[in-house]
Write a protein that holds these residues in place. Structure first.
Motif, PDB file in Angstrom:
ATOM      1  N   VAL A  75      79.534 -22.301  78.890  1.00  0.00           N
ATOM      2  CA  VAL A  75      80.587 -22.739  77.960  1.00  0.00           C
ATOM      3  C   VAL A  75      80.247 -22.333  76.529  1.00  0.00           C
ATOM      4  N   GLY A  76      78.990 -22.516  76.122  1.00  0.00           N
ATOM      5  CA  GLY A  76      78.585 -22.155  74.769  1.00  0.00           C
ATOM      6  C   GLY A  76      78.777 -20.674  74.493  1.00  0.00           C
ATOM      7  N   ALA A  77      78.413 -19.835  75.463  1.00  0.00           N
ATOM      8  CA  ALA A  77      78.592 -18.390  75.286  1.00  0.00           C
ATOM      9  C   ALA A  77      80.076 -18.022  75.190  1.00  0.00           C
ATOM     10  N   LEU A  78      80.909 -18.691  75.979  1.00  0.00           N
ATOM     11  CA  LEU A  78      82.349 -18.417  75.914  1.00  0.00           C
ATOM     12  C   LEU A  78      82.945 -18.857  74.570  1.00  0.00           C
ATOM     13  N   VAL A  79      82.491 -19.998  74.049  1.00  0.00           N
ATOM     14  CA  VAL A  79      82.955 -20.443  72.727  1.00  0.00           C
ATOM     15  C   VAL A  79      82.558 -19.422  71.664  1.00  0.00           C
ATOM     16  N   LEU A  80      81.330 -18.912  71.766  1.00  0.00           N
ATOM     17  CA  LEU A  80      80.859 -17.907  70.819  1.00  0.00           C
ATOM     18  C   LEU A  80      81.706 -16.633  70.907  1.00  0.00           C
ATOM     19  N   ALA A  81      81.997 -16.198  72.127  1.00  0.00           N
ATOM     20  CA  ALA A  81      82.820 -15.000  72.315  1.00  0.00           C
ATOM     21  C   ALA A  81      84.218 -15.206  71.729  1.00  0.00           C
ATOM     22  N   SER A 124      85.103 -17.244  69.319  1.00  0.00           N
ATOM     23  CA  SER A 124      85.074 -17.336  67.857  1.00  0.00           C
ATOM     24  C   SER A 124      84.997 -15.960  67.217  1.00  0.00           C
ATOM     25  N   TYR A 125      84.204 -15.064  67.798  1.00  0.00           N
ATOM     26  CA  TYR A 125      84.129 -13.711  67.245  1.00  0.00           C
ATOM     27  C   TYR A 125      85.414 -12.930  67.499  1.00  0.00           C
ATOM     28  N   GLY A 126      86.040 -13.174  68.632  1.00  0.00           N
ATOM     29  CA  GLY A 126      87.331 -12.545  68.882  1.00  0.00           C
ATOM     30  C   GLY A 126      88.364 -12.977  67.859  1.00  0.00           C
ATOM     31  N   PHE A 127      88.361 -14.275  67.525  1.00  0.00           N
ATOM     32  CA  PHE A 127      89.265 -14.781  66.485  1.00  0.00           C
ATOM     33  C   PHE A 127      88.974 -14.121  65.144  1.00  0.00           C
ATOM     34  N   ALA A 128      87.678 -14.034  64.789  1.00  0.00           N
ATOM     35  CA  ALA A 128      87.303 -13.463  63.499  1.00  0.00           C
ATOM     36  C   ALA A 128      87.614 -11.974  63.418  1.00  0.00           C
ATOM     37  N   ALA A 129      87.515 -11.262  64.542  1.00  0.00           N
ATOM     38  CA  ALA A 129      87.833  -9.833  64.536  1.00  0.00           C
ATOM     39  C   ALA A 129      89.302  -9.605  64.173  1.00  0.00           C
ATOM     40  N   LEU A 130      90.151 -10.559  64.551  1.00  0.00           N
ATOM     41  CA  LEU A 130      91.580 -10.437  64.253  1.00  0.00           C
ATOM     42  C   LEU A 130      91.938 -11.012  62.887  1.00  0.00           C
ATOM     43  N   LEU A 131      91.253 -12.097  62.481  1.00  0.00           N
ATOM     44  CA  LEU A 131      91.603 -12.801  61.249  1.00  0.00           C
ATOM     45  C   LEU A 131      90.337 -13.096  60.447  1.00  0.00           C
ATOM     46  N   HIS A 132      90.132 -12.369  59.359  1.00  0.00           N
ATOM     47  CA  HIS A 132      89.000 -12.652  58.466  1.00  0.00           C
ATOM     48  C   HIS A 132      89.370 -12.320  57.016  1.00  0.00           C
ATOM     49  N   THR A 133      90.597 -12.613  56.664  1.00  0.00           N
ATOM     50  CA  THR A 133      91.074 -12.316  55.313  1.00  0.00           C
ATOM     51  C   THR A 133      91.151 -13.549  54.417  1.00  0.00           C
ATOM     52  N   GLU A 134      90.896 -14.736  54.985  1.00  0.00           N
ATOM     53  CA  GLU A 134      90.911 -15.971  54.209  1.00  0.00           C
ATOM     54  C   GLU A 134      89.599 -16.716  54.456  1.00  0.00           C
ATOM     55  N   LEU A 135      89.137 -17.447  53.444  1.00  0.00           N
ATOM     56  CA  LEU A 135      87.871 -18.178  53.593  1.00  0.00           C
ATOM     57  C   LEU A 135      87.945 -19.231  54.693  1.00  0.00           C
ATOM     58  N   ILE A 171      81.675  -6.296  68.862  1.00  0.00           N
ATOM     59  CA  ILE A 171      80.413  -6.163  69.608  1.00  0.00           C
ATOM     60  C   ILE A 171      79.776  -7.536  69.820  1.00  0.00           C
ATOM     61  N   GLY A 172      79.834  -8.388  68.789  1.00  0.00           N
ATOM     62  CA  GLY A 172      79.303  -9.747  68.934  1.00  0.00           C
ATOM     63  C   GLY A 172      80.033 -10.523  70.010  1.00  0.00           C
ATOM     64  N   ALA A 173      81.374 -10.392  70.046  1.00  0.00           N
ATOM     65  CA  ALA A 173      82.161 -11.068  71.078  1.00  0.00           C
ATOM     66  C   ALA A 173      81.805 -10.537  72.465  1.00  0.00           C
TER      67      ALA A 173
END
Length: 481
Positions: free
Chosen positions: A341-347, A349-360, A444-446
């Motif tokens: 579960v922890g690894a899936l949450v990490l994956a 989160s990085y997938g989300f950040a790859a798409l959206l990282h323009t706001e703090l 790559i992190g995801a």
């Protein structure tokens, strides 16, 4: 087999003291990061040679972890834990007093020899706590490594901004002294350590292999992967590892018992830990740079190192918050579940950040999710290891798992640095990574986190931690004679 003294201090005090020692050690790994841009001027060095302030600690830690684990099983874990904290305090003093890069790097290397404290703390908990408390305690101890690393950047940035840089290392040394005093007061000693012979040839071969491997990984991004030094280091590491494996299978008292390490549960846990270690560092490496990039780039935030460090702090708090959740999942479903579960949450989160990282707020949300995933997964790894190895090899086995995580994070640093430096753009006179490079690193992190979850899914079914760590469970293991 060693006989631990009965615990005279409350179990909670034992857990708190050992976790404090773990956080103290992990803090020193990130304390130096805010200083890296200033080190060349402070110590009259080039940027390339100043990077040894990080490399020396990684190499020393990699070499010392398996050696410290074996010595702890032989001589007593409390004694070796105190030695580690002593080296941390001494190394911090050397760095704080240094006037040249040579002494600075020497002190950092001495600090790195304390890297085995977390795995020692987990082993001590197994010796002295009842089984029903072990899962939660080991989870807290394991996550202390991530908590310290997350809090180290904002704390060091704050101290460096308002005091002299030497205060950072006097603070690290002072914390090590306090941790050592608390260990003396609270942690019981082992009456009769297991003893046995140390394996000097195995230690020499493994140390040489790890030095070559870490040099290749850490210097590859700076000097070029096709370079002679890097390729020669990789070749040397491979040759020494083959010799190490052949020797360890022949010697009666090996440094690392490869017969135990190749059991499916241990092997898969260590492999997942290596890949997970690679994934977990992506957040800090990318977001720290992204937050400090000029606003004129169109995707930077133009904030200070202090703000970039503070962004990591919520992740550390989430690790603490998810530690008991990981323990509950371990008790009810076995340690495999929180790791997956922890690894899936990490994956995710990085997938989300790859798409959206323009706001703090997007970076903050990703940091919170990353910390939660790390807290879940880190808490499960010690239980997986301890339920699969004999009690007399706990320190060495946990040390090997810690080493696998360190190898993963070091590889992440090298690969991320290479990718971010390979595709750059110039904005207002500043060379910054291209947005495509940032997205690539996050993807790559995801992928690495997803791979870790797949590896963990193949772990054998294990009993819940409430019963898996009972001494009687060892009777069901295959003989290692």
């Amino acid at each position: 087999m060693s006989r631990p003294e009965p615990v005279t201090s409350p179990p909670r005090a034992l857990i708190v003291v050992l976790a404090f020692a773990g956080i103290t050690v992990s803090l020193q790994q990130t304390f130096v990061i805010p200083l890296l841009p200033r080190l060349p001027a402070l110590l009259h060095a080039t940027p390339d040679t100043a990077s040894w302030a990080v490399t020396a600690t990684l190499v020393a830690g990699a070499v010392s972890i398996p050696i410290v684990g074996r010595l702890a099983d032989m001589w007593g874990k409390r004694r070796v834990l105190l030695f580690c904290l002593t080296f941390l305090a001494a190394g911090s003093a050397v760095v704080a007093l240094s006037t040249s890069l040579g002494w600075f790097v020497t002190g950092r290397a001495v600090q790195g020899t304390a890297a085995g404290v977390v795995s020692l703390g987990i082993s001590i908990l197994r010796d002295h706590l009842p089984p029903h408390r072990l899962a939660s305690a080991a989870s807290v101890m394991s996550t202390s490594l991530g908590v310290g690393a997350s809090l180290g950047i904002p704390l060091s940035a704050l101290l460096a901004q308002h005091t002299g840089w030497r205060v950072l290392f006097w603070t690290a040394g002072g914390l090590a002294v306090v941790a050592g005093a608390l260990v003396l007061l609270v942690v019981p000693r082992t009456e009769r350590p297991a003893g046995g012979r140390f394996d000097p040839l195995g230690a020499l071969l493994l140390s040489g292999a790890l030095v070559c491997l870490f040099l290749a990984v850490s210097r590859g991004g700076a000097q070029g992967w096709p370079g002679g030094l890097v390729l020669g280091s990789f070749a040397g590491a491979a040759a020494l590892l083959v010799l190490f494996g052949a020797w360890e299978l022949r010697t009666p008292q090996p440094l690392v018992d490869l017969r135990v390490s190749r059991r499916p549960q241990v092997l898969l846990t260590n492999t997942a830990s290596l890949v997970f270690g690679f994934a977990m560092l992506t957040n800090a490496l990318v977001f720290t740079q992204l937050v400090q990039m000029p606003v004129a780039a169109g995707y930077g935030f133009g904030e200070s190192m202090l703000v970039a460090g503070l962004l990591q702090a919520p992740g550390g708090m989430c690790m603490v918050a998810m530690s008991p959740v990981s323990a509950r999942l371990t008790v009810h479903f076995g340690p495999k579940t929180p790791l997956v579960v922890g690894a899936l949450v990490l994956a995710g989160s990085y997938g989300f950040a790859a798409l959206l990282h323009t706001e703090l707020w997007q970076l903050l949300l990703c940091t919170v999710l990353v910390g939660s995933g790390i807290g879940l997964a880190y808490g499960a790894m010690p239980s997986l290891i301890m339920s699969a190895v004999p009690a007399g090899q706990t320190a060495a086995a946990n040390g090997l798992n810690n080493l696998c995580r360190s190898l993963g994070t070091s590889a992440a640093g090298a690969v991320t640095g290479l990718l971010l430096a390979a595709t750059t753009t110039t904005v207002s006179g500043h060379v910054v990574p291209d947005p495509t490079a940032i997205t690539t690193v996050l993807v790559i992190g995801a992928a690495a986190a997803l791979l870790a979850s797949v590896i963990a899914a193949f772990l054998p079914r294990s009993r819940p931690a409430a019963t898996a760590d009972l001494p009687s469970a060892l009777r069901h293991e295959p003989s290692t004679a």
